[in-house]
Structures are given as structure tokens and as C-alpha cells.
Design a protein around this motif. Structure first.
Motif, PDB file in Angstrom:
ATOM      1  N   GLN A 106       0.813  -1.208   0.000  1.00 24.56           N
ATOM      2  CA  GLN A 106       0.000   0.000   0.000  1.00 24.56           C
ATOM      3  C   GLN A 106       0.850   1.263   0.000  1.00 24.56           C
ATOM      4  O   GLN A 106       0.607   2.209  -0.770  1.00 24.56           O
ATOM      5  CB  GLN A 106      -0.944   0.009   1.209  1.00 24.56           C
ATOM      6  CG  GLN A 106      -1.905   1.199   1.247  1.00 24.56           C
ATOM      7  CD  GLN A 106      -2.802   1.263   0.015  1.00 24.56           C
ATOM      8  OE1 GLN A 106      -3.281   0.238  -0.466  1.00 24.56           O
ATOM      9  NE2 GLN A 106      -3.018   2.469  -0.503  1.00 24.56           N
ATOM     10  N   GLU A 107       1.860   1.295   0.848  1.00 24.62           N
ATOM     11  CA  GLU A 107       2.705   2.477   0.952  1.00 24.62           C
ATOM     12  C   GLU A 107       3.443   2.756  -0.356  1.00 24.62           C
ATOM     13  O   GLU A 107       3.579   3.901  -0.779  1.00 24.62           O
ATOM     14  CB  GLU A 107       3.711   2.304   2.088  1.00 24.62           C
ATOM     15  CG  GLU A 107       3.075   2.171   3.469  1.00 24.62           C
ATOM     16  CD  GLU A 107       2.760   0.739   3.830  1.00 24.62           C
ATOM     17  OE1 GLU A 107       2.666  -0.112   2.913  1.00 24.62           O
ATOM     18  OE2 GLU A 107       2.608   0.445   5.037  1.00 24.62           O
ATOM     19  N   GLU A 110       1.184   4.292  -2.919  1.00 26.04           N
ATOM     20  CA  GLU A 110       0.910   5.694  -2.603  1.00 26.04           C
ATOM     21  C   GLU A 110       2.049   6.586  -3.091  1.00 26.04           C
ATOM     22  O   GLU A 110       1.823   7.686  -3.590  1.00 26.04           O
ATOM     23  CB  GLU A 110       0.702   5.853  -1.097  1.00 26.04           C
ATOM     24  CG  GLU A 110      -0.595   5.228  -0.594  1.00 26.04           C
ATOM     25  CD  GLU A 110      -0.709   5.234   0.923  1.00 26.04           C
ATOM     26  OE1 GLU A 110       0.243   5.706   1.581  1.00 26.04           O
ATOM     27  OE2 GLU A 110      -1.736   4.761   1.441  1.00 26.04           O
TER      28      GLU A 110
END
Length: 338
Positions: A106-107, A110
Motif C-alpha cells: 500500500q505504501e 501511494e
């Protein structure tokens, strides 16, 4: 991804391509883009000598040696630091960033969203997101070669194969399952011991796990991790390698290995970035045998020691894989001991 003018990056790329084609400058544009080596950065959570990462590093270094890319890398990056390192390379003007984000999915996505003009080619357990056009995913889909190495293992084992893996995640599971299917092709009664050490790089732990399997009756080992072949060598049994060919280090131990060739994946990404056509895609397909993404290592020191019937089956299955008449099942479920 939308710019301040409301146009998507992909739309800009496609529009630019149309203008170039209309004016007859497409070829010239490619020459101009190719005039400077593409700035490529690698971000790895383990040392570059680790099997999996070493194949990415090898492909990038080869392109660098030919002067086609300007490649640098950072290794041993903790998951907590991964997004920061991604941002640093993006800010420094690198146009293609490669690596593996299995523990920071997820990071990492992003970060990619914040740098739409940077192409990210990242190892992932998940598929691409069309809403994030500058991030493509890949994985080592070398189940074809793993299946073939299983055939050889099944012909050489007496009845029990010990299998030591890192984590029970898709990219490990599919190789183990393909290997087991190959072994069963020649010996339906063969049994397996399966264990995961919970680490991508812990040779001592992998070695100790392998020792325990040998004590429990394993007469051949599948070395998904470093350290397993050391146990096999010390105990005088055979091993099958994974991702890289380690026979030179274990000439009397490693019979065969399923080799991952990252070059087709890397070259495709470089070409797309240089052409301005890089977009979200699953690059895992370039690891398939028919794409040149994997192979069975030469038998080397074990030439003449593998049963002829097994080699005939390997040759037949390899030909069928390449012409599409036989497809090795991609089974991402966690393999179990039998």
C-alpha cells in the motif's frame, strides 16, 4: 492519474505519439530518447546476492554494461524505509525504479501515485491497478522450469523430498507446487516434507530446517532458500536449486536448478519507458518459458547420471510448454507435507 490541466498522463503519451506519427518524427523521437542512458534505480530489501533479487540486479547490470541504462541500487532496505527510498530516487530524476514491495504494498503504491512521471516496475503479490498507470507489477512465474526440475528430482529421489521455503506466499507456493507436480509425474508415490523459515535470507535457519528434514527421512532436498544445499552437501544427499544455478558451488550435490531470467521483463520495461508507452501491466508473463524468462540449468556434473527416461520426459514436456500444447498449472495455494 490526472494532471492539473485535466488530461491523463496516458492521454498525453498517446496524444504525443499520434503527433509524432503524423509528422513522421516517431523514429527520430526514439533516437533522441535513446541518446541518453535511461536512469534506473533498484531498491531491494535483501542483499543483491540473494537468489531472487540477484536476477533483477544481473539484468540491470548487463544493460548498464552495454551503456543503455544508468543503473544504481540500494540493498538491505527495511520495509519501513522503502517508501522514503522510493521518493529519494524519484526526486533525483530516475525514470524507472525496480524492486520488490511484498511487505509494503500500500505504501509503495501511494508513493508511485505522487510521481506520475516515474515508471515503477515492482515485484508484487497483487496485480496492477489501471488507476495507477505508472506502476507495473511482476513476479517470478518460473513454474515451467520448476516443473521440469521436479521431474528430475522425482527420478533421483528414493521416496521423500524435503522442501524448505522462505514464506508461503504465491511466488514461492507456485514454484513448490509445480516442482511437486513434476516429481509426481515420474513417481506418484513420492512424499514431501514442507517447511517455511519466515525469512528471505537466513541461511543458518534454512540449513537447520533441512537437517531436521534429513533426520526425518528426506533423501533429496528442494533448495528454495540459501543454506539448504549446504545441509544436503554435509549429509551426502542431493538437492535441486531454485532461481539461480549453484552447481559450481555444490558440484556433487545440486543436480539441476530452475533458472529465472529477468532480462525479458527488464528489457520490456526499458523499451516502454524509452518509447513513452509505459503503463500499468502484469509483467509476470515475461517469466514464462515461452518468453525466455526461465529455463532448466544444464546438468553439468550430473550429465549421464540422470535416468534417460526422465530426460526424455523433460525434453518432451519442455517442447510442449514452448509450443503451448502443455501448460504447467499456476497453483498459488500453500503446499503441504504428505
Amino acid at each position: 492519474m490526472t494532471t492539473k490541466t485535466g488530461m491523463t498522463r496516458r492521454g498525453i503519451l498517446l496524444g504525443t505519439g499520434a503527433v509524432l506519427a503524423a509528422t513522421g518524427l516517431a523514429g527520430r523521437a526514439t533516437e533522441l530518447w535513446a541518446a541518453e542512458p535511461l536512469k534506473v534505480a533498484g531498491i531491494y530489501t535483501v542483499p543483491v546476492e540473494q537468489q531472487w533479487v540477484s536476477r533483477i540486479h544481473k539484468a540491470a547490470e548487463a544493460a548498464k554494461a552495454e551503456g543503455r541504462v544508468d543503473y544504481t541500487f540500494t540493498e538491505n532496505v527495511a520495509n519501513t524505509d522503502y517508501p522514503r527510498v522510493m521518493r529519494e530516487y524519484a526526486e533525483q530524476g530516475y525514470k524507472l525504479i525496480v524492486g520488490e514491495i511484498f511487505g509494503v504494498e500500500q505504501e509503495a503504491r501511494e508513493v508511485a501515485a505522487d510521481y506520475p512521471d516515474v515508471a515503477f516496475l515492482l515485484g508484487s503479490s497483487f496485480l496492477q491497478d489501471d488507476a495507477l498507470p505508472n506502476l507495473s507489477v511482476f513476479d517470478n512465474y518460473i513454474q515451467d522450469a520448476s516443473y521440469l526440475s521436479g521431474i528430475i528430482a522425482g527420478s533421483m529421489a528414493k521416496g521423500n523430498i524435503g522442501m524448505v521455503g522462505g514464506f508461503p506466499i504465491p511466488e514461492v507456493n507456485r514454484l513448490m507446487n509445480a516442482f511437486m507436480a513434476g516429481a509426481k509425474e515420474v513417481n506418484p508415490d513420492i512424499s514431501f516434507q514442507v517447511s517455511f523459515i519466515g525469512s528471505w535470507f537466513d541461511p543458518p535457519k534454512a540449513k537447520e530446517t533441512a537437517f531436521a528434514m534429513i533426520e526425518n527421512g528426506a533423501d533429496l532436498l528442494y533448495a528454495e532458500r540459501f543454506g539448504v544445499s549446504d545441509a544436503a552437501m554435509e549429509k551426502g544427499i542431493l538437492a535441486i536449486g531454485n532461481v539461480i544455478d549453484t552447481q559450481a558451488d555444490y558440484p556433487d550435490t545440486v543436480v539441476a536448478s530452475a533458472i529465472w531470467h529477468f532480462e525479458p521483463t527488464f528489457e520490456k520495461a526499458v523499451a516502454e519507458v524509452m518509447a513513452g508507452t509505459f503503463t500499468a501491466a502484469n509483467y509476470g508473463v515475461y517469466s514464462f518459458m515461452k518468453e525466455g524468462g526461465c529455463s532448466l540449468a544444464p546438468l553439468g556434473t550430473f550429465e549421464g547420471k540422470v535416468p534417460a527416461s526422465a530426460l526424455e520426459l523433460v525434453a518432451a514436456k519442455e517442447a510442449a510448454i514452448k509450443d503451448g500444447s502443455f501448460v504447467v498449472t499456476v497453483d498459488d495455494s500453500e503446499p503441504k507435507s504428505s
